[in-house]
Design an enzyme around this catalytic site. Structure first.
Site, mmCIF file in Angstrom:
data_model
loop_
_atom_site.group_PDB
_atom_site.id
_atom_site.type_symbol
_atom_site.label_atom_id
_atom_site.label_comp_id
_atom_site.label_asym_id
_atom_site.label_seq_id
_atom_site.Cartn_x
_atom_site.Cartn_y
_atom_site.Cartn_z
ATOM 1 N N TYR A 145 -1.815 0.403 10.551
ATOM 2 C CA TYR A 145 -2.015 0.024 9.850
ATOM 3 C C TYR A 145 -2.373 -0.696 8.762
ATOM 4 C CZ TYR A 145 -0.406 -1.833 5.334
ATOM 5 O OH TYR A 145 -0.091 -2.086 3.891
ATOM 6 N N SER A 194 -6.241 1.776 9.114
ATOM 7 C CA SER A 194 -5.917 2.749 7.352
ATOM 8 C C SER A 194 -6.152 1.920 6.783
ATOM 9 C CB SER A 194 -4.653 2.885 8.054
ATOM 10 O OG SER A 194 -3.728 2.817 7.164
ATOM 11 N N ALA A 247 0.435 5.882 -3.630
ATOM 12 C CA ALA A 247 0.880 5.996 -2.275
ATOM 13 C C ALA A 247 0.156 5.101 -0.632
ATOM 14 C CB ALA A 247 1.383 7.520 -2.015
ATOM 15 N N SER A 255 -4.447 -2.956 0.634
ATOM 16 C CA SER A 255 -4.073 -4.375 1.305
ATOM 17 C C SER A 255 -5.011 -5.828 1.981
ATOM 18 C CB SER A 255 -2.707 -3.790 3.245
ATOM 19 O OG SER A 255 -2.870 -5.076 3.432
#
Length: 307
Positions: free
Chosen positions: A148, A151, A84, A135
């Site tokens: 983003y 995180s 998620a 990522s």
């Protein structure tokens, strides 16, 4: 061999949806979790496919209860895939508390809570594998994606440290550092959810040129910046977690990059970091005690190694 049991989060779209379908095709069993999962994946239920309503932004107590429920479905779980996640673009100055808190709740704290909840069970059974969809932004943050990237950087650091703690117990961890793939990652998590709205159109005008330049770069040819083929991700993840196919015979890796953009941009970043470190090496050494050898302690070097 007996089929492996997977618990996968964030399965209602994108990589997660593709992943659960591929897991079943490989003969394993999967517990697919997410928000409104019954509504979105109910047609796929079978003896090998179970559904679990799970919002990873819920508190730790609720997540712990849900993971226990998941464990009891098939009697155990061999592989947890924390998939998620959410993405959005916004200037750092304009980001409101709810935006920041939700970004970290979904991309970091929720992953931690699911992992904490499953570890007592995996330790008791003496084995397990935990994968995380991270990522390449963790290594190569873009402007207007600071929260983003932060995180994901925190997530990837957490995974690396976690792996070092758990590998003596027979539990391996891996971060899948994804580049650009055509998914719904940047869209709201549910209808009416505006928490992750981005942009600067109605905000501080000083940021508009920079934001426009970045968006314009992506909009000029979106697929140029998304070289990833979504249909190829799930087979790679399953190979790696099962130690088959492309992973057969390879040592376990705690960081694996998906996409040529992820590989190339991270390679550039690491080379640049090394160059900067060398240029400022004398300053780094200048802050040591006079009598220090400037050599890295061997035990410390072993503790921080990822190999």
């Amino acid at each position: 061999m007996a089929p492996l049991i997977w618990l996968v989060t964030g399965t209602t779209s994108g990589i997660g949806r593709s992943l659960v379908e591929h897991i079943i095709s490989r003969g394993d069993k999967v517990i697919a979790s997410g928000r409104k999962v019954e509504e979105r994946l109910g047609s796929l239920k079978s003896d090998s496919f179970a559904l679990l309503e799970l919002d990873i932004s819920a508190g730790r107590r609720e997540i712990t209860t849900k993971v226990k429920e998941a464990w009891e479905i098939f009697g155990h779980i061999d592989i947890l895939l924390n998939n998620a996640g959410v993405s959005a673009m916004k200037s750092a100055e304009e980001a409101e508390d709810d935006y920041i808190a939700n970004m970290f709740q979904v991309n970091l704290f929720g992953q931690m809570h699911v992992t904490q909840a499953i570890l007592p069970f995996m330790r008791a059974q003496g084995h397990g594998r935990i994968g995380f969809t991270s990522s390449s932004s963790a290594w190569t943050p873009l402007p207007f994606m600071s929260h983003y990237a932060a995180s994901k950087a925190a997530l990837s650091a957490y995974i690396e440290s976690l792996h070092k703690e758990l590998r003596p117990l027979g539990i391996d961890c891996v971060a899948f550092e994804c580049g650009g793939f055509p998914t719904h990652l940047g869209q709201p998590r549910a209808e009416g959810d505006s928490t992750f709205g981005g942009g600067v159109d109605e905000g501080i005008k000083d940021y508009v040129p920079g934001f426009g330049k970045l968006v314009g770069m992506f909009m000029s040819d979106p697929m140029e910046f998304m070289p990833g083929d979504l249909s190829k991700v799930a087979p790679r993840i399953v190979d790696i977690m099962k130690r088959e196919g492309v992973a057969a015979g390879r040592p376990w890796a705690v960081h694996i990059f998906f996409g040529s953009d992820a590989y190339n941009s991270t390679k550039q970043k690491l080379e640049e970091v090394f160059r900067l470190a060398e240029e400022w090496k004398d300053v780094a050494y200048s802050t040591d005690r006079e009598e220090h050898s400037h050599l890295l302690n061997k035990q410390y070097a072993e503790a921080v190694s990822i190999l």
